[in-house]
Design a protein around this motif. Structure first.
Motif, mmCIF file in Angstrom:
data_model
loop_
_atom_site.group_PDB
_atom_site.id
_atom_site.type_symbol
_atom_site.label_atom_id
_atom_site.label_comp_id
_atom_site.label_asym_id
_atom_site.label_seq_id
_atom_site.Cartn_x
_atom_site.Cartn_y
_atom_site.Cartn_z
ATOM 1 N N PRO A 155 0.663 -1.248 0.008
ATOM 2 C CA PRO A 155 0.027 -0.026 0.029
ATOM 3 C C PRO A 155 0.863 1.446 -0.052
ATOM 4 O O PRO A 155 0.495 2.246 -0.601
ATOM 5 C CB PRO A 155 -0.847 -0.038 1.275
ATOM 6 N N ARG A 156 2.082 1.197 0.463
ATOM 7 C CA ARG A 156 2.858 2.546 0.655
ATOM 8 C C ARG A 156 3.901 2.684 -0.418
ATOM 9 O O ARG A 156 4.904 3.552 -0.412
ATOM 10 C CB ARG A 156 3.232 2.554 2.003
ATOM 11 N N HIS A 157 3.982 1.726 -1.366
ATOM 12 C CA HIS A 157 5.062 1.293 -2.009
ATOM 13 C C HIS A 157 4.871 1.382 -3.571
ATOM 14 O O HIS A 157 3.731 0.973 -3.965
ATOM 15 C CB HIS A 157 6.116 0.334 -1.615
ATOM 16 N N ARG A 158 5.870 1.822 -4.622
ATOM 17 C CA ARG A 158 5.220 1.594 -5.941
ATOM 18 C C ARG A 158 5.410 0.061 -6.311
ATOM 19 O O ARG A 158 5.961 -0.597 -5.646
ATOM 20 C CB ARG A 158 6.439 2.240 -6.640
ATOM 21 N N PRO A 159 4.249 -0.321 -7.039
ATOM 22 C CA PRO A 159 4.508 -1.663 -7.446
ATOM 23 C C PRO A 159 5.662 -1.977 -8.327
ATOM 24 O O PRO A 159 6.209 -1.248 -9.012
ATOM 25 C CB PRO A 159 3.043 -1.943 -8.370
ATOM 26 N N LEU A 160 6.233 -3.190 -7.972
ATOM 27 C CA LEU A 160 7.653 -3.681 -8.537
ATOM 28 C C LEU A 160 7.197 -5.027 -9.441
ATOM 29 O O LEU A 160 6.415 -5.862 -8.966
ATOM 30 C CB LEU A 160 8.541 -3.947 -7.717
ATOM 31 N N GLU A 161 7.685 -4.910 -10.552
ATOM 32 C CA GLU A 161 7.625 -6.068 -11.526
ATOM 33 C C GLU A 161 8.985 -6.423 -11.972
ATOM 34 O O GLU A 161 9.608 -5.422 -12.589
ATOM 35 C CB GLU A 161 6.483 -5.949 -12.751
ATOM 36 N N VAL A 162 9.389 -8.027 -11.939
ATOM 37 C CA VAL A 162 10.703 -8.130 -12.133
ATOM 38 C C VAL A 162 10.394 -9.426 -13.162
ATOM 39 O O VAL A 162 9.784 -10.239 -12.757
ATOM 40 C CB VAL A 162 11.600 -8.551 -10.885
ATOM 41 N N GLU A 163 11.113 -9.740 -13.936
ATOM 42 C CA GLU A 163 11.239 -10.992 -15.002
ATOM 43 C C GLU A 163 12.452 -11.732 -14.527
ATOM 44 O O GLU A 163 13.675 -11.349 -14.562
ATOM 45 C CB GLU A 163 11.173 -10.416 -16.244
ATOM 46 N N VAL A 164 12.076 -12.865 -14.218
ATOM 47 C CA VAL A 164 13.300 -13.822 -13.781
ATOM 48 C C VAL A 164 13.422 -15.130 -14.645
ATOM 49 O O VAL A 164 12.268 -15.554 -14.886
ATOM 50 C CB VAL A 164 12.922 -14.229 -12.335
ATOM 51 N N ALA A 165 14.501 -15.393 -15.090
ATOM 52 C CA ALA A 165 14.595 -16.407 -15.948
ATOM 53 C C ALA A 165 15.471 -17.686 -15.329
ATOM 54 O O ALA A 165 16.488 -17.392 -14.862
ATOM 55 C CB ALA A 165 15.437 -16.020 -17.242
ATOM 56 N N LEU A 166 14.936 -18.851 -15.129
ATOM 57 C CA LEU A 166 15.407 -19.784 -14.233
ATOM 58 C C LEU A 166 15.757 -21.034 -15.112
ATOM 59 O O LEU A 166 15.099 -21.330 -15.984
ATOM 60 C CB LEU A 166 14.303 -20.261 -13.230
ATOM 61 N N GLU A 167 17.137 -21.685 -14.648
ATOM 62 C CA GLU A 167 17.443 -22.680 -15.573
ATOM 63 C C GLU A 167 16.945 -23.990 -14.747
ATOM 64 O O GLU A 167 16.542 -24.192 -13.695
ATOM 65 C CB GLU A 167 18.983 -22.852 -15.653
ATOM 66 N N ARG A 168 17.095 -25.189 -15.320
ATOM 67 C CA ARG A 168 16.632 -26.406 -14.714
ATOM 68 C C ARG A 168 17.538 -26.635 -13.572
ATOM 69 O O ARG A 168 18.765 -26.477 -13.518
ATOM 70 C CB ARG A 168 17.124 -27.774 -15.573
ATOM 71 N N GLY A 169 16.594 -26.965 -12.406
ATOM 72 C CA GLY A 169 17.548 -27.065 -11.024
ATOM 73 C C GLY A 169 17.969 -26.003 -10.526
ATOM 74 O O GLY A 169 18.537 -25.978 -9.269
ATOM 75 N N GLU A 170 17.687 -24.683 -11.031
ATOM 76 C CA GLU A 170 18.414 -23.532 -10.494
ATOM 77 C C GLU A 170 17.977 -23.180 -9.229
ATOM 78 O O GLU A 170 16.620 -23.232 -8.980
ATOM 79 C CB GLU A 170 18.525 -22.342 -11.499
#
Length: 297
Positions: A155-170
């Motif tokens: 409610p008090r902060h700007r929305p944050l959107e992050v794209e994360v690319a994960l490898e197998r088993g990472e």
């Protein structure tokens, strides 16, 4: 897994399912099952996955569940595949032979090794919510390899959107850094001097008797000029709220005398201006809330 092993296990599991109670629509379930097997043989694993799901919805069959789990490993959906293998091992879809259980455990271990882990290291903020690919998450998120969208809101902060690319088993840590909403980086400061005086807030503004300013959160130097003297105190502006201060002048102290080498010397404590915080605690006002008292000496 080779096609030969796949067919062998399917046949064994189908025999186990035959002893179960008749399903609501066995003919339709069987037709979808056979169609899914054909899609699997042709390498169309996404089609096979969907057909196995439809068949399983019509008939709780361990053979269908097993084939669905295998198809999910081919489409990269390892998290669901592990859940499907677990259901088979729990026996919720029917009993498995020792050989079948060994095969399921082996395939489950392979799928588990491919699951990626995202550890969410979150700051202690009230109302913080994290969603990964639209699903609410806390702590550790088990995910399929590939790209994922992490959305963090408060409610008090700007929305944050992050794209994360994960490898197998990472396995990876994510420590999102949030910024206060623009309106919440500022606060309101109200300073009142009921006994009069000129108020100046360094770099912000000045007024007689009352200051009412909207400022960036932080500490500021307040100067009061009254009865020919100037005094300074620090006031603090808190983000997203109103900080109220009330200024009071301490009574003037009397002159006093002391002797140095037999000579009387006159002095007064007012020759050196010392600013100290009043010992009185902040008071609660029914309209304005908490008011901090400042006493100038």
């Amino acid at each position: 897994m080779t096609r030969a092993v796949f067919a062998l296990v399917v046949g064994a599991l189908t025999a186990t399912a035959a002893a179960q109670e008749p399903p609501p629509d066995p003919a339709a379930a069987r037709a979808l099952f056979e169609e899914a097997n054909g899609a699997t043989a042709a390498g169309r694993f996404a089609d096979a996955r969907d057909l196995y799901r439809r068949s399983l919805a019509l008939q709780a069959n361990p053979a269908t569940a097993f084939n669905l789990a295998v198809a999910l490993t081919r489409t990269g959906e390892f998290v669901e595949a592990v859940r499907r293998f677990d259901a088979l091992l729990e026996g919720s879809l029917g009993a498995l032979s020792r050989t079948q259980r060994r095969e399921v455990r082996h395939l489950r271990a392979e799928a588990e090794d491919s699951v990626a882990t995202l550890r969410l290291r979150l700051p202690p903020i009230d109302g913080l919510e994290v969603r990964v690919d639209g699903q609410r998450r806390e702590g550790v998120a088990r995910l399929d390899p590939g790209e994922h969208i992490v959305a963090v809101t408060s409610p008090r902060h700007r929305p944050l959107e992050v794209e994360v690319a994960l490898e197998r088993g990472e396995s990876r840590d994510l420590r999102p850094t949030l910024q206060l909403r623009p309106a919440l980086t500022r606060g309101r400061l109200v300073v009142e001097a009921p006994e009069g005086g000129h108020l100046t807030l360094a770099g912000a503004g000045e007024a007689m008797g009352r200051l009412d300013l909207e400022l960036e959160a932080g500490a500021y130097e307040l100067t009061l000029v009254a009865d020919g003297r100037s005094r300074q105190r620090e006031v603090v502006v808190e983000a997203g709220t109103t900080s109220r201060y009330e200024v009071r002048l301490a009574p003037q102290r009397r002159w006093w005398l002391w002797a140095i080498g037999g000579v009387l010397v006159a002095g007064a404590v007012t020759t050196a201006i010392v600013l100290t915080r009043t010992e009185q605690p902040p008071r609660e006002d029914p309209v304005y809330g908490t008011i901090t008292a400042l006493r100038f000496y």
